[in-house]
Design a protein around this motif. Structure first.
Motif, short mmCIF file in Angstrom:
data_model
loop_
_atom_site.label_atom_id
_atom_site.label_comp_id
_atom_site.label_asym_id
_atom_site.label_seq_id
_atom_site.Cartn_x
_atom_site.Cartn_y
_atom_site.Cartn_z
N GLY A 26 0.80 -1.22 0.00
CA GLY A 26 0.00 0.00 0.00
C GLY A 26 0.83 1.26 0.00
O GLY A 26 0.52 2.23 -0.71
N THR A 27 1.92 1.27 0.77
CA THR A 27 2.72 2.49 0.89
C THR A 27 3.51 2.82 -0.38
O THR A 27 3.68 4.00 -0.71
N ILE A 28 3.97 1.81 -1.10
CA ILE A 28 4.76 2.10 -2.30
C ILE A 28 3.86 2.52 -3.47
O ILE A 28 4.35 2.91 -4.52
N GLY A 29 2.54 2.47 -3.26
CA GLY A 29 1.61 2.97 -4.27
C GLY A 29 1.42 4.48 -4.21
O GLY A 29 0.50 5.02 -4.84
N LEU A 30 2.28 5.15 -3.50
CA LEU A 30 2.20 6.60 -3.29
C LEU A 30 2.03 7.41 -4.58
O LEU A 30 1.17 8.29 -4.65
N PRO A 31 2.81 7.15 -5.65
CA PRO A 31 2.69 7.99 -6.85
C PRO A 31 1.33 7.94 -7.51
O PRO A 31 0.95 8.89 -8.21
N ALA A 32 0.57 6.87 -7.32
CA ALA A 32 -0.76 6.77 -7.93
C ALA A 32 -1.67 7.88 -7.45
O ALA A 32 -2.60 8.29 -8.16
N ILE A 33 -1.44 8.40 -6.24
CA ILE A 33 -2.30 9.42 -5.66
C ILE A 33 -1.66 10.80 -5.72
O ILE A 33 -2.32 11.80 -5.99
N VAL A 34 -0.38 10.89 -5.42
CA VAL A 34 0.29 12.20 -5.33
C VAL A 34 1.26 12.42 -6.49
O VAL A 34 2.16 13.25 -6.38
N GLY A 35 1.09 11.69 -7.57
CA GLY A 35 2.00 11.81 -8.70
C GLY A 35 2.12 13.22 -9.23
O GLY A 35 3.21 13.71 -9.54
N ARG A 36 0.99 13.93 -9.35
CA ARG A 36 1.03 15.29 -9.89
C ARG A 36 1.72 16.25 -8.91
O ARG A 36 2.43 17.17 -9.34
N ASP A 37 1.52 16.03 -7.62
CA ASP A 37 2.20 16.88 -6.63
C ASP A 37 3.71 16.64 -6.67
O ASP A 37 4.51 17.58 -6.57
N LEU A 38 4.10 15.37 -6.81
CA LEU A 38 5.52 15.04 -6.92
C LEU A 38 6.13 15.71 -8.15
O LEU A 38 7.22 16.29 -8.09
N ALA A 39 5.43 15.63 -9.29
CA ALA A 39 5.93 16.22 -10.52
C ALA A 39 6.12 17.73 -10.38
O ALA A 39 7.14 18.29 -10.82
N ALA A 40 5.14 18.39 -9.76
CA ALA A 40 5.22 19.84 -9.60
C ALA A 40 6.35 20.25 -8.67
O ALA A 40 7.11 21.19 -8.95
N ASP A 41 6.51 19.55 -7.54
CA ASP A 41 7.52 19.91 -6.55
C ASP A 41 8.93 19.60 -7.01
O ASP A 41 9.89 20.31 -6.66
N LEU A 42 9.09 18.51 -7.76
CA LEU A 42 10.43 18.07 -8.15
C LEU A 42 10.81 18.54 -9.55
O LEU A 42 11.93 18.27 -10.01
N GLY A 43 9.90 19.22 -10.24
CA GLY A 43 10.19 19.69 -11.59
C GLY A 43 10.35 18.56 -12.58
O GLY A 43 11.19 18.61 -13.48
N MET A 44 9.53 17.52 -12.43
CA MET A 44 9.61 16.34 -13.29
C MET A 44 8.30 16.18 -14.05
O MET A 44 7.26 16.68 -13.64
N SER A 45 8.37 15.45 -15.16
CA SER A 45 7.15 15.10 -15.88
C SER A 45 6.44 13.97 -15.15
O SER A 45 7.05 13.25 -14.34
N LEU A 46 5.17 13.79 -15.43
CA LEU A 46 4.41 12.73 -14.78
C LEU A 46 4.96 11.33 -15.12
O LEU A 46 5.09 10.48 -14.23
N PRO A 47 5.32 11.07 -16.39
CA PRO A 47 5.95 9.76 -16.68
C PRO A 47 7.23 9.53 -15.89
O PRO A 47 7.51 8.41 -15.46
N ALA A 48 8.03 10.59 -15.69
CA ALA A 48 9.27 10.45 -14.93
C ALA A 48 8.98 10.12 -13.47
O ALA A 48 9.70 9.34 -12.84
#
Length: 405
Positions: A26-48
């Motif tokens: 369950g915990t490693i499924g984090l990007p499925a929910i916060v993927g867009r937040d990760l992309a915005a904060d880290l300056g990465m594309s969603l596929p990355a």
């Protein structure tokens, strides 16, 4: 569930693994929910961002053979405790990530830890306690681990809404040390080899299986893993692309785990009569039907609900099929060797599928991702038909392979 009555220690191990595997997956499924937040904060594309999960699977696949001797020498309990300790700094490192390099480094750490704690270790631990009953025990465990997304997607959404994704990572790091590690420490120790229950029954050597048959087994398992792991990883984004609001997409996506578990339960009830190929053929036909329905529906709510039902039932039962198809052809003596060869393409497929499918989703919309998974699902069914014609006359039961929830 009559096998549970034969050993109270097995009940204890199942309870421990049910909780820890649920938390682990369950915990490693984090990007499925916060993927867009990760992309915005880290300056990465969603596929990355989704490529982080791919790095995890590659690390798991590469480390699994290296850990084989440790599992044999020290037992699954000790190895899984060490892996849990390593998981915590992996989430801490992820919370500290400010650029892609540290982000991917965190997923490497989580992958190394996952090779010790996820699926493989759980199956080995059950085999240490249950011996020849491990197959049924793992079927029971899969009923619970299938709920990981249904429980942790809303949990991650709630935590990230209050603490942010970085705070959520720290909560998950603490959970490993406060919940999972003590549970492993309290788990029953493995049985001493030679007590009878854990020893394989000696029988005459089975007939040699042609290499072409092994190639078909690898192809069926790998293609289905690509579809199941990829679609599960991008499910929320896929539903949002179909026009669903974020809350509605989360609601529909969270239903997936319940449906998958229900399908696994039905297969477990008939597990004594069905082999992995039969399960795969029945379940596999539901997947292309689900893809076609969503592709042709143009985002209608009823079609999305039908897609979740068909895909959930098919993918849930196919998870069981992936765990049992090799048992149709290989006895316990040959099983470990066969699965060690299957593990690499299986993990590579699991690694490649999320970023590839989210890339298709981003560039071509849902039709791009669904089109590729439709082709792979149809190919899997055709391969299973060929395997069905190659069934050996005598099916020898064995252990259960290294497969994800």
């Amino acid at each position: 569930m009559r096998f549970l009555k034969s050993d109270s220690r097995l009940i204890g191990v199942l309870l421990v693994l049910a909780i820890t595997q649920l938390i682990g997956w369950g915990t490693i499924g984090l990007p499925a929910i916060v993927g867009r937040d990760l992309a915005a904060d880290l300056g990465m594309s969603l596929p990355a961002v989704f490529a982080g999960t791919s790095v995890l699977y590659v690390a798991m696949g590469l480390c699994a053979p290296w850990l084989a001797k440790s599992f044999a020498r020290h037992g699954a309990r000790i190895v899984m405790m060490v892996g849990t300790v390593v998981t915590a700094p992996g989430f801490v490192l992820l919370s500290l990530a400010r650029e892609p390099m540290l982000y991917f480094a965190a997923w490497i750490v989580l992958g190394v830890a996952g090779s010790a704690t996820l699926s493989t270790g759980a199956y080995i631990m059950l085999n240490e306690i249950a011996g020849r009953q491990a197959k049924n025990a793992i079927g029971a465990l899969m009923l619970v681990t299938g709920l990981s997304s249904s429980i942790f997607w809303p949990t991650t959404s709630f935590l990230s809404g209050h603490l942010g994704w970085r705070g959520t990572c720290l909560v998950y790091a603490a959970m490993m040390l406060v919940v999972s590690l003590p549970l492993y420490a309290l788990a029953p120790r493995r049985k001493v080899v030679g007590d009878g229950a854990g020893e394989p029954v000696k029988s005459s050597p089975p007939p040699a299986i042609p290499r072409s048959t092994f190639g078909l087994v690898v192809a069926a398992i790998t293609l289905n893993a690509f579809v199941n792991f990829g679609i599960s990883a991008i499910m929320i984004e896929l539903l949002r692309t179909e026009g669903l609001a974020p809350a509605q997409a989360l609601l529909f996506g969270s239903m997936l785990g319940v449906i998958q578990v229900s399908a696994r339960g039905l297969d477990l009830l008939g597990g004594g009569r069905w082999d992995g190929i039969t399960t795969g053929l029945v379940a596999g036909t539901a997947l292309p039907m689900a893809m076609l329905l969503l592709m042709l529906s143009e985002g209608a709510t009823w079609a999305v609900a039908a897609f979740i039902l068909l895909y959930g039932a098919g993918s849930g039962a196919m998870a069981v099929a992936r765990a049992t198809i090799p048992l149709v052809f290989y006895d316990q003596a040959e099983f470990a060797k066969a699965m060690s060869m299957i593990a690499l393409p299986l993990n590579l497929a699991s690694a490649i599928s999320p970023p590839l499918l989210v890339g298709l989703l981003t560039e071509f919309g849902s039709r791009g991702a669904l089109g590729l998974t439709l082709v792979f699902s149809c190919a899997t069914v055709l391969i299973l038909v060929l395997l069905g014609r190659r069934r050996p006359r005598v099916v020898v039961a064995g252990a259960v392979p290294d497969i994800h929830p």
